[in-house]
Motif scaffolding. Structure first.
Motif, PDB file in Angstrom:
ATOM      1  N   ARG A 265       0.827  -1.215   0.000  1.00  4.78           N
ATOM      2  CA  ARG A 265       0.000   0.000   0.000  1.00  4.78           C
ATOM      3  C   ARG A 265       0.857   1.258   0.000  1.00  4.78           C
ATOM      4  O   ARG A 265       0.380   2.317  -0.339  1.00  4.78           O
ATOM      5  CB  ARG A 265      -0.918   0.010   1.221  1.00  4.78           C
ATOM      6  CG  ARG A 265      -2.090  -0.968   1.123  1.00  4.78           C
ATOM      7  CD  ARG A 265      -3.175  -0.566   2.116  1.00  4.78           C
ATOM      8  NE  ARG A 265      -2.669  -0.521   3.473  1.00  4.78           N
ATOM      9  CZ  ARG A 265      -2.706  -1.550   4.322  1.00  4.78           C
ATOM     10  NH1 ARG A 265      -3.182  -2.705   3.925  1.00  4.78           N
ATOM     11  NH2 ARG A 265      -2.253  -1.418   5.550  1.00  4.78           N
ATOM     12  N   ARG A 266       2.082   1.150   0.439  1.00  2.00           N
ATOM     13  CA  ARG A 266       2.938   2.328   0.501  1.00  2.00           C
ATOM     14  C   ARG A 266       3.155   2.870  -0.906  1.00  2.00           C
ATOM     15  O   ARG A 266       3.582   2.143  -1.807  1.00  2.00           O
ATOM     16  CB  ARG A 266       4.277   1.965   1.132  1.00  2.00           C
ATOM     17  CG  ARG A 266       5.202   3.164   1.341  1.00  2.00           C
ATOM     18  CD  ARG A 266       6.475   2.728   2.017  1.00  2.00           C
ATOM     19  NE  ARG A 266       6.198   2.149   3.328  1.00  2.00           N
ATOM     20  CZ  ARG A 266       7.043   1.366   3.989  1.00  2.00           C
ATOM     21  NH1 ARG A 266       8.195   1.038   3.440  1.00  2.00           N
ATOM     22  NH2 ARG A 266       6.719   0.873   5.184  1.00  2.00           N
ATOM     23  N   PRO A 267       2.848   4.146  -1.130  1.00  2.00           N
ATOM     24  CA  PRO A 267       2.937   4.688  -2.495  1.00  2.00           C
ATOM     25  C   PRO A 267       4.362   4.715  -3.015  1.00  2.00           C
ATOM     26  O   PRO A 267       5.312   4.961  -2.260  1.00  2.00           O
ATOM     27  CB  PRO A 267       2.387   6.116  -2.343  1.00  2.00           C
ATOM     28  CG  PRO A 267       2.566   6.455  -0.899  1.00  2.00           C
ATOM     29  CD  PRO A 267       2.396   5.164  -0.156  1.00  2.00           C
ATOM     30  N   ASN A 268       4.483   4.456  -4.277  1.00  2.00           N
ATOM     31  CA  ASN A 268       5.787   4.542  -4.940  1.00  2.00           C
ATOM     32  C   ASN A 268       5.989   5.986  -5.382  1.00  2.00           C
ATOM     33  O   ASN A 268       5.710   6.361  -6.519  1.00  2.00           O
ATOM     34  CB  ASN A 268       5.826   3.595  -6.148  1.00  2.00           C
ATOM     35  CG  ASN A 268       7.172   3.643  -6.850  1.00  2.00           C
ATOM     36  OD1 ASN A 268       8.207   3.852  -6.218  1.00  2.00           O
ATOM     37  ND2 ASN A 268       7.163   3.474  -8.162  1.00  2.00           N
ATOM     38  N   LEU A 269       6.453   6.788  -4.445  1.00  2.00           N
ATOM     39  CA  LEU A 269       6.602   8.217  -4.709  1.00  2.00           C
ATOM     40  C   LEU A 269       7.753   8.478  -5.680  1.00  2.00           C
ATOM     41  O   LEU A 269       8.707   7.695  -5.739  1.00  2.00           O
ATOM     42  CB  LEU A 269       6.874   8.959  -3.402  1.00  2.00           C
ATOM     43  CG  LEU A 269       5.785   8.889  -2.327  1.00  2.00           C
ATOM     44  CD1 LEU A 269       6.302   9.517  -1.032  1.00  2.00           C
ATOM     45  CD2 LEU A 269       4.513   9.592  -2.792  1.00  2.00           C
ATOM     46  N   PRO A 270       7.671   9.560  -6.416  1.00  2.00           N
ATOM     47  CA  PRO A 270       8.824   9.944  -7.239  1.00  2.00           C
ATOM     48  C   PRO A 270      10.036  10.183  -6.348  1.00  2.00           C
ATOM     49  O   PRO A 270       9.895  10.549  -5.178  1.00  2.00           O
ATOM     50  CB  PRO A 270       8.360  11.246  -7.912  1.00  2.00           C
ATOM     51  CG  PRO A 270       6.872  11.211  -7.854  1.00  2.00           C
ATOM     52  CD  PRO A 270       6.535  10.491  -6.592  1.00  2.00           C
ATOM     53  N   PRO A 271      11.240   9.987  -6.863  1.00  2.00           N
ATOM     54  CA  PRO A 271      12.436  10.253  -6.055  1.00  2.00           C
ATOM     55  C   PRO A 271      12.568  11.737  -5.760  1.00  2.00           C
ATOM     56  O   PRO A 271      11.969  12.569  -6.441  1.00  2.00           O
ATOM     57  CB  PRO A 271      13.572   9.759  -6.951  1.00  2.00           C
ATOM     58  CG  PRO A 271      13.030   9.882  -8.341  1.00  2.00           C
ATOM     59  CD  PRO A 271      11.561   9.581  -8.237  1.00  2.00           C
ATOM     60  N   GLY A 272      13.337  12.054  -4.747  1.00  2.00           N
ATOM     61  CA  GLY A 272      13.536  13.463  -4.421  1.00  2.00           C
ATOM     62  C   GLY A 272      14.021  13.643  -3.004  1.00  2.00           C
ATOM     63  O   GLY A 272      14.425  12.690  -2.339  1.00  2.00           O
ATOM     64  N   SER A 273      13.971  14.865  -2.526  1.00  2.73           N
ATOM     65  CA  SER A 273      14.389  15.192  -1.159  1.00  2.73           C
ATOM     66  C   SER A 273      13.463  16.271  -0.620  1.00  2.73           C
ATOM     67  O   SER A 273      12.784  16.965  -1.373  1.00  2.73           O
ATOM     68  CB  SER A 273      15.839  15.671  -1.139  1.00  2.73           C
ATOM     69  OG  SER A 273      15.991  16.828  -1.950  1.00  2.73           O
ATOM     70  N   VAL A 274      13.427  16.413   0.695  1.00  3.72           N
ATOM     71  CA  VAL A 274      12.514  17.374   1.319  1.00  3.72           C
ATOM     72  C   VAL A 274      13.221  18.633   1.794  1.00  3.72           C
ATOM     73  O   VAL A 274      12.569  19.612   2.170  1.00  3.72           O
ATOM     74  CB  VAL A 274      11.750  16.735   2.492  1.00  3.72           C
ATOM     75  CG1 VAL A 274      10.862  15.615   1.988  1.00  3.72           C
ATOM     76  CG2 VAL A 274      12.725  16.207   3.559  1.00  3.72           C
ATOM     77  N   GLY A 275      14.557  18.635   1.819  1.00  2.00           N
ATOM     78  CA  GLY A 275      15.280  19.835   2.219  1.00  2.00           C
ATOM     79  C   GLY A 275      15.188  20.113   3.706  1.00  2.00           C
ATOM     80  O   GLY A 275      15.069  19.206   4.527  1.00  2.00           O
ATOM     81  N   TRP A 276      15.188  21.376   4.059  1.00  4.24           N
ATOM     82  CA  TRP A 276      15.195  21.808   5.453  1.00  4.24           C
ATOM     83  C   TRP A 276      13.799  21.689   6.074  1.00  4.24           C
ATOM     84  O   TRP A 276      12.803  21.764   5.368  1.00  4.24           O
ATOM     85  CB  TRP A 276      15.660  23.264   5.553  1.00  4.24           C
ATOM     86  CG  TRP A 276      17.080  23.469   5.127  1.00  4.24           C
ATOM     87  CD1 TRP A 276      17.519  23.816   3.885  1.00  4.24           C
ATOM     88  CD2 TRP A 276      18.240  23.339   5.942  1.00  4.24           C
ATOM     89  NE1 TRP A 276      18.883  23.905   3.860  1.00  4.24           N
ATOM     90  CE2 TRP A 276      19.366  23.622   5.117  1.00  4.24           C
ATOM     91  CE3 TRP A 276      18.465  23.005   7.279  1.00  4.24           C
ATOM     92  CZ2 TRP A 276      20.662  23.581   5.590  1.00  4.24           C
ATOM     93  CZ3 TRP A 276      19.765  22.969   7.754  1.00  4.24           C
ATOM     94  CH2 TRP A 276      20.836  23.258   6.917  1.00  4.24           C
ATOM     95  N   PRO A 277      13.743  21.510   7.414  1.00  7.56           N
ATOM     96  CA  PRO A 277      12.435  21.506   8.080  1.00  7.56           C
ATOM     97  C   PRO A 277      11.704  22.832   7.831  1.00  7.56           C
ATOM     98  O   PRO A 277      12.319  23.896   7.756  1.00  7.56           O
ATOM     99  CB  PRO A 277      12.801  21.357   9.568  1.00  7.56           C
ATOM    100  CG  PRO A 277      14.151  20.711   9.561  1.00  7.56           C
ATOM    101  CD  PRO A 277      14.856  21.246   8.352  1.00  7.56           C
TER     102      PRO A 277
END
Length: 510
Positions: A44-56
């Motif tokens: 069920r866990r989505p196959n999200l596109p790759p990437g990063s979230v950066g700073w909080p």
């Protein structure tokens, strides 16, 4: 006692296998259940596109918005596309976001507006433009507002009313460029002149405000402050661009409200035959919009019709200055149109003349492709989306980056080069070209914007030549802007007089 203990021990030994079997069964069953649940959770866990979230909190917003030349997508986009591909995830504007530099996904987003995606701009933009602005509305309210705009900008009105108005306002601006001698020159800010042209045109057709009047000039200056705040950080305390923009918004709405009150007085009089044919009057008579809705509609149309069109025109002047071959072909096309005007005994452009501006449309398309006045759009995913192997969850934001597609070397040969000839023939039907968005939210004023550019270029190339007075280029801040205002040195030429056709002088302008 010993006998009793021996009996208990023998019973325990008898039941021990059963106890161990029960424990083993329980363990095996529960582990299997947990394992299955884990597997199901994994599935069920989505196959999200790759990437990063950066700073909080801030994510990668500052990097995404870092200034860069308008004819590029900037270091951030280049770096992320190279690392993650044309579809990647990030954290922008305080939200989990998917960024799309993919032509197919961008089309898919715009074609599924209202079904899978909806417009979702940062709250700060809605705070300045108003909750009834077409830019932030969704669903039926947006359709109603857009229908009003489309009716006012219909093809019939473009031909009969707006084309003559565009030409008149073009001549009003270029009149100030006239100099007695063809050997003399004068320096202008092309960006400022383009903004003056588009603002005066929109103010006239939205509220019947005449160019050059004190009230019109005051409103134009307020709009400059207003515009700076629309794309600024939403810091609402004294001295910030956002705070100043909110004050300018109140001033601008005060002017529009005053115009509404004056119009109501006229409408209540018996003789209404002299009422102005503008959007304000049309919205008041032909719609059921509230006062607040009309105020936000007019405010947002002044914003949309003024800013993007003026920058597109300034970019065209900039790109053409660096491409003499394109200027020459433009001039030849418009000289031919002028010759036909002479044969008809006319000096004003008609719709047939506009439709003959074939190479001009190539120049306009290339300007919009390379300059990318509208860089990206804000959308929200309203239903789980599966695209190209990736899952994009409902509630996420998604940014279709139009500029990234327009500057994609796999779609356009030498994309950073100004080449209007690439649009000749069937190339104009390119489905990857979306300078004004698309789908149900295609810019209502897109045809008017192209008309403005074509008419202005007609008179520009027939009467002037120009070069940069000092180096300048367009940057993205994220709005497109020339840091120095695009200073150009203008020389009068005699293209029309050489043809024996003189249609442009001070006396011609009313």
């Amino acid at each position: 006692m010993a006998a009793m203990m021996a009996s208990i021990t023998s019973e325990l030994l008898f039941f021990l296998p059963f106890i161990l079997l029960a424990l083993l069964t329980f363990y095996t069953t529960n582990v299997a259940k947990c394992h299955g649940a884990a597997n199901r959770t994994k599935k069920r866990r989505p196959n999200l596109p790759p990437g990063s979230v950066g700073w909080p909190f801030i994510g990668e917003t500052f990097g995404y918005l870092r200034a860069h030349p308008a004819t590029s997508v900037g270091h951030f986009m280049n770096q992320h596309v190279a690392r993650y591909g044309k579809i990647y995830r990030s954290s922008l504007f305080g939200d989990r976001t998917v960024v799309s530099a993919d032509a197919g996904l961008n089309r898919y987003i715009l074609q599924n507006e209202g079904r899978l995606f909806e417009c979702s701009y940062p709250r700060s933009i809605g705070g300045i433009l108003g909750k009834w602005s077409m830019l932030v509305l969704t669903g039926d309210p947006h359709r109603e507002m857009r229908a009003i705009s489309l009716n006012f900008l219909s093809s019939v009105r473009l031909r009969a009313v707006l084309l003559p108005e565009v030409e008149r306002h073009t001549l009003l601006v270029l009149r100030d460029w006239l100099i007695p001698s063809s050997s003399a020159s004068v320096v202008f800010s092309a960006q400022h002149e383009a903004k003056k042209f588009t603002f005066n045109l929109m103010a006239k057709n939205i509220m019947s405000m005449d160019p050059g009047e004190e009230e019109t000039e005051r409103l134009r200056l307020e709009y400059i402050t207003f515009m700076k705040g629309v794309v600024s950080a939403p810091l609402n305390f004294p001295g910030t661009a956002y705070w100043k923009a909110l004050k300018s918004r109140a001033t601008i709405l005060g002017v529009i409200e005053k115009k509404m009150e004056e119009r109501l007085e006229k409408m209540n009089k018996e003789d209404s035959s002299l009422e102005e044919d503008d959007l304000l009057g049309w919205a008041m008579k032909q719609s059921n919009l509230s006062k607040e809705q009309i105020l936000d509609l007019l405010l947002s149309l002044l914003f949309a019709g003024h800013e993007t069109s003026s920058m597109a025109l300034a970019l065209a002047i900039f790109f053409l200055e660096g491409c003499p071959k394109a200027v020459q072909e433009l001039r030849e096309e418009h000289l031919e149109i002028a010759r036909r005007q002479k044969l008809r005994g006319e000096c004003k452009l008609g719709w047939e003349d506009y439709k003959e501006m074939v190479f001009t449309q190539c120049v306009i398309n290339e300007t919009l492709r390379l300059g990318n006045v509208v860089r990206f759009l804000h959308r929200k995913v309203i239903r789980d989306v599966h695209y190209n192997g990736y899952d994009i969850p409902s509630g996420w934001k998604i940014l279709p980056v139009l500029a990234a597609v327009h500057l994609d070397s796999s779609l356009y040969e030498d994309p950073s080069h100004f080449n209007p000839w690439r649009w000749k023939g069937t190339a104009s039907q390119n489905s990857n070209f979306m300078p004004y968005g698309g789908g149900t939210r295609l810019c209502a004023g897109s045809e008017l914007a192209k008309l403005e550019m074509a008419i202005f270029l007609h008179h520009l190339v027939l009467n002037f030549r120009w070069e940069l007075a000092e180096p300048d280029q367009a940057f993205v801040y994220p709005f497109v802007d020339f840091p120095k205002g695009l200073p150009i040195r203008v020389h009068r030429i005699n293209a029309l007089e050489e043809e024996g056709t003189k249609c442009f002088d001070r006396e011609h302008i009313i």
